[in-house]
Write an enzyme that holds these catalytic residues in place. Structure first.
Site, PDB file in Angstrom:
ATOM      1  N   SER A  61      15.571  21.686 -15.714  1.00  0.00           N
ATOM      2  CA  SER A  61      14.047  22.619 -15.884  1.00  0.00           C
ATOM      3  C   SER A  61      14.730  23.969 -16.769  1.00  0.00           C
ATOM      4  O   SER A  61      15.486  24.200 -16.444  1.00  0.00           O
ATOM      5  CB  SER A  61      13.426  22.923 -14.521  1.00  0.00           C
ATOM      6  OG  SER A  61      12.768  24.134 -14.679  1.00  0.00           O
TER       7      SER A  61
ATOM      8  N   LYS B   7      16.369  21.813 -10.358  1.00  0.00           N
ATOM      9  CA  LYS B   7      15.533  20.628 -10.993  1.00  0.00           C
ATOM     10  C   LYS B   7      16.540  19.555 -11.502  1.00  0.00           C
ATOM     11  O   LYS B   7      17.319  20.077 -12.284  1.00  0.00           O
ATOM     12  CB  LYS B   7      14.259  20.909 -11.750  1.00  0.00           C
ATOM     13  CG  LYS B   7      13.214  21.777 -11.302  1.00  0.00           C
ATOM     14  CD  LYS B   7      12.632  20.930  -9.925  1.00  0.00           C
ATOM     15  CE  LYS B   7      11.612  19.690 -10.582  1.00  0.00           C
ATOM     16  NZ  LYS B   7      10.225  19.951 -11.140  1.00  0.00           N
TER      17      LYS B   7
ATOM     18  N   HIS C 170       0.818  -1.200   0.026  1.00  0.00           N
ATOM     19  CA  HIS C 170       0.123  -0.029   0.114  1.00  0.00           C
ATOM     20  C   HIS C 170       0.847   1.217   0.030  1.00  0.00           C
ATOM     21  O   HIS C 170       0.427   2.369   0.408  1.00  0.00           O
ATOM     22  CB  HIS C 170      -0.914   0.032   1.267  1.00  0.00           C
ATOM     23  CG  HIS C 170      -1.746  -1.268   1.480  1.00  0.00           C
ATOM     24  ND1 HIS C 170      -3.007  -1.507   0.821  1.00  0.00           N
ATOM     25  CD2 HIS C 170      -1.422  -2.411   1.954  1.00  0.00           C
ATOM     26  CE1 HIS C 170      -3.383  -2.854   1.100  1.00  0.00           C
ATOM     27  NE2 HIS C 170      -2.449  -3.218   1.836  1.00  0.00           N
TER      28      HIS C 170
ATOM     29  N   GLU D 227       9.984   8.847 -16.873  1.00  0.00           N
ATOM     30  CA  GLU D 227       8.352   9.172 -17.041  1.00  0.00           C
ATOM     31  C   GLU D 227       8.060   8.935 -18.560  1.00  0.00           C
ATOM     32  O   GLU D 227       6.770   8.440 -18.678  1.00  0.00           O
ATOM     33  CB  GLU D 227       8.458  10.783 -16.678  1.00  0.00           C
ATOM     34  CG  GLU D 227       8.662  11.218 -15.306  1.00  0.00           C
ATOM     35  CD  GLU D 227       8.639  12.631 -15.317  1.00  0.00           C
ATOM     36  OE1 GLU D 227       7.555  13.101 -15.206  1.00  0.00           O
ATOM     37  OE2 GLU D 227       9.845  13.170 -15.200  1.00  0.00           O
TER      38      GLU D 227
END
Ligand code: ARG
Length: 453
Positions: free
Chosen positions: A274, A280, A153, A287
């Protein structure tokens, strides 16, 4: 090609709509090899003269060489790769070229080409998965002694060797190889000689052609031979499942590399910055792999839907098979080529995973097991430990630093040895059941997977 029957040329837009050369040109080598085998068979059976067959085979060899060398461009006005090669052959060798299509149709020709093409691509994908399994297995071995939280979970559940988590992916990927191998087994039968749909009145030798092309045998029904695309669906299904695995792995890579987790650091060469936020470091590769999974599912659904309800035998709808299956294969290859080095270069922060495993009462099961091993029924032990966990949360401490006198208020079974029993090293080190999360179990899994490979 069919000028005899028609009074007018095909409308330009309709012609473009009908044409598949844009995407089937990638099967040129398979198309040419199929035609060579066919010409050799026709000559062996006395359907073509040896002289014509030699001309055809030499001509095809020349075309193959010229395309490979970039000296012959595909004509985008051709209807498909089959028509293009045949026209080019006839241009080069004259009338003999017009005899090649005897006892054959584009329907069996295209079915052969796709099988040959996908057989090669499947080997390429399997080799790439093997590389990934090797990399994942090496990572697991390197991190066998690194302790990390295991989750259910997405809540800290039980401590594990971090290598154990990696090995879970090695197992999935091994099954992916097995599924592709399995799809190839059924794919590897030659439909050549099924002709348009009904076979032929010529005395052909289908087995001879099949053997020349490295097939395991011939398809046994000519209608099925030209209308079967099960092997495309099977391959895309196997790839969809591979993508599920890569996507789940990607999701964890993304989580683990976040500031909140920091379990791993991705190498600079597999992350991006970024345009506005200077701090970043984004896990774009993971992704994108997660994102591209949707494409492959789409390819599968597209082909399933195309095939649904098609009457036998060949229908032009089936030309839609190629873009779907090619896209699925290309996507899987692209993803694996980036994913594998991304995993190979990531660094595990063992101190962070260790600290994460220390909090969250991850050793609560082991404390219950401690009582149970001393004779208390597990359910009773479970209840006592649950009460102690609640007390610790209220007091802002963890099981490892909760005083023995507090423990003993709940049961006189508790003794000083409980602390050693619930240390993370013990909890992980003793999980030696077959396939369990201990370092020694991880090393056994590593050896087993290497043997499978
Ligand atoms: N381009 C076609 C395909 O990909 C080749 C087979 C065409 N056969 C036909 N009877 N029109 O399916």
């Amino acid at each position: 090609m069919w000028a005899g029957r028609f009074l007018k040329a095909l409308d330009k837009k309709a012609d473009d709509f009908n044409s598949s050369i844009r995407f089937d040109c990638r099967m040129y080598a398979q198309d040419i090899k199929g035609s060579m085998a066919h010409a050799a068979m026709l000559a062996k059976q006395g359907i073509l003269t040896e002289a014509d067959a030699d001309l055809i085979i030499d001509g095809l060899e020349g075309i193959l060489k010229d395309i490979d060398a970039g000296e012959l461009q595909f004509d985008m006005n051709a209807e498909d790769i089959h028509m293009f090669i045949e026209a080019e052959l006839t241009k080069r060798i004259g009338d003999a070229g017009k005899r090649l299509h005897t006892a054959r149709s584009r329907n069996d020709q295209v079915a052969v080409d796709i099988r040959l093409y996908l057989r090669d691509k499947a080997s390429e994908v399997m080799a790439l998965i093997r590389d990934l399994v090797n990399v994942v297995t090496d990572k697991a071995e390197e991190n066998a002694d690194v302790i990390a939280p295991g989750y259910t979970h997405l809540q800290r559940a039980q401590p594990i060797s971090f290598g154990h988590h990696f090995m879970a992916y090695a197992m999935m990927l091994l099954r992916d190889i097995g599924r592709i191998e399995d799809a190839v087994k059924r794919m590897n039968y030659s439909p050549l000689g099924s002709c348009a749909l009904a076979g032929t009145t010529y005395d052909t030798d289908r087995a001879f052609e099949a053997e020349k092309l490295g097939f395991d045998g011939i398809t046994q029904n000519s209608i099925d031979g030209v209308s079967d695309r099960d092997f495309c669906v099977e391959l895309i299904s196997a790839l969809a499942l591979l993508m599920i695995h890569l996507s789940r792995f990607s999701e964890e890579i993304i989580l683990w590399s976040s500031w909140e987790f920091k379990f791993i650091d991705l190498d600079d060469s597999y992350t991006t910055g970024s345009s506005i936020m200077p701090q970043k470091k984004n896990p774009d590769m993971a992704e994108l792999v997660r994102g591209k999974t949707g494409r492959v599912y789409g390819d599968l659904m597209a082909l399933l839907t195309t095939l649904k309800g098609l009457p036998l035998a060949y229908n032009k709808d089936m030309q839609e098979d190629k873009e779907a299956v090619f896209d699925a294969v290309d996507t899987a290859v692209m993803c694996l080529e980036v994913f594998t080095p991304m995993i190979a270069t990531l660094k595990v922060n063992g101190d962070v995973t260790y600290k994460a495993a220390q909090k969250g009462f991850i050793n609560a099961t082991d404390l219950a097991d401690y009582l149970t091993k001393k004779g208390m029924p597990f359910r009773a032990a479970y209840k006592i430990v649950g009460t102690i966990v609640a007390e610790c949360i209220a007091k802002g401490c963890v099981l490892d630093d909760y005083p023995l006198e507090e423990y003993q208020k709940h049961s006189d079974v508790f003794a000083q040895d409980l602390y050693a029993e619930i240390s993370l090293e013990t909890c992980v080190g003793k999980r030696n059941s077959a396939g369990g999360a201990s370092p020694s179990s991880v090393r056994k899994q590593v050896a087993w997977v290497r043997e499978q490979l």
